[in-house]
Design a protein around this motif. Structure first.
Motif, short mmCIF file in Angstrom:
data_model
loop_
_atom_site.label_atom_id
_atom_site.label_comp_id
_atom_site.label_asym_id
_atom_site.label_seq_id
_atom_site.Cartn_x
_atom_site.Cartn_y
_atom_site.Cartn_z
N TYR A 1 -4.67 -2.42 0.66
CA TYR A 1 -5.28 -2.03 1.93
C TYR A 1 -6.28 -3.09 2.40
O TYR A 1 -6.30 -3.46 3.57
N ALA B 1 2.58 1.63 -3.39
CA ALA B 1 1.61 2.07 -4.39
C ALA B 1 1.29 3.55 -4.21
O ALA B 1 1.12 4.28 -5.19
N TYR B 2 1.23 4.00 -2.98
CA TYR B 2 0.97 5.41 -2.70
C TYR B 2 2.13 6.28 -3.16
O TYR B 2 1.94 7.30 -3.83
N HIS C 1 0.83 -1.21 0.00
CA HIS C 1 0.00 0.00 0.00
C HIS C 1 0.87 1.26 0.00
O HIS C 1 0.61 2.20 -0.75
N THR C 2 1.91 1.27 0.83
CA THR C 2 2.80 2.42 0.89
C THR C 2 3.55 2.63 -0.42
O THR C 2 3.65 3.76 -0.92
N THR D 1 -4.58 -0.97 -7.20
CA THR D 1 -3.43 -1.56 -6.49
C THR D 1 -3.44 -1.16 -5.02
O THR D 1 -3.32 -2.00 -4.13
N ARG D 2 -3.61 0.11 -4.77
CA ARG D 2 -3.58 0.59 -3.40
C ARG D 2 -4.79 0.09 -2.61
O ARG D 2 -4.67 -0.31 -1.45
#
Length: 74
Positions: free
Chosen positions: A52, A38-39, A35-36, A47-48
């Motif tokens: 999550y 992707a962010y 998640h990080t 993806t994000r």
């Protein structure tokens, strides 16, 4: 992350199998790392969100196990 820390602490007090606990913690950790990434890399939307959601699965599992362990005391 704070709900996971709380659930993980209470879940650990239930003395689960170390292998099962390790899988819960590993899935959460990998999901949050993806998640990080992707962010930070501004990857496309699913993806994000998927990362999550995957990271939340162990939280739901631990919460369910905590509730099932506490149910006989109600």
């Amino acid at each position: 992350i704070f709900p996971f820390l709380f659930l993980g602490a209470v879940y650990s007090l239930l003395e689960p199998s170390p292998a099962v606990a390790r899988v819960h913690f590993f899935i959460f950790c990998v999901g949050r790392i993806v998640h990080t990434v992707a962010y930070l890399l501004k990857l496309r939307a699913p993806t994000r969100s998927v990362a999550y959601s995957v990271a939340q699965l162990p939280c739901f599992s631990m919460a369910l196990q905590i509730l099932l362990a506490a149910a006989p005391y109600w």
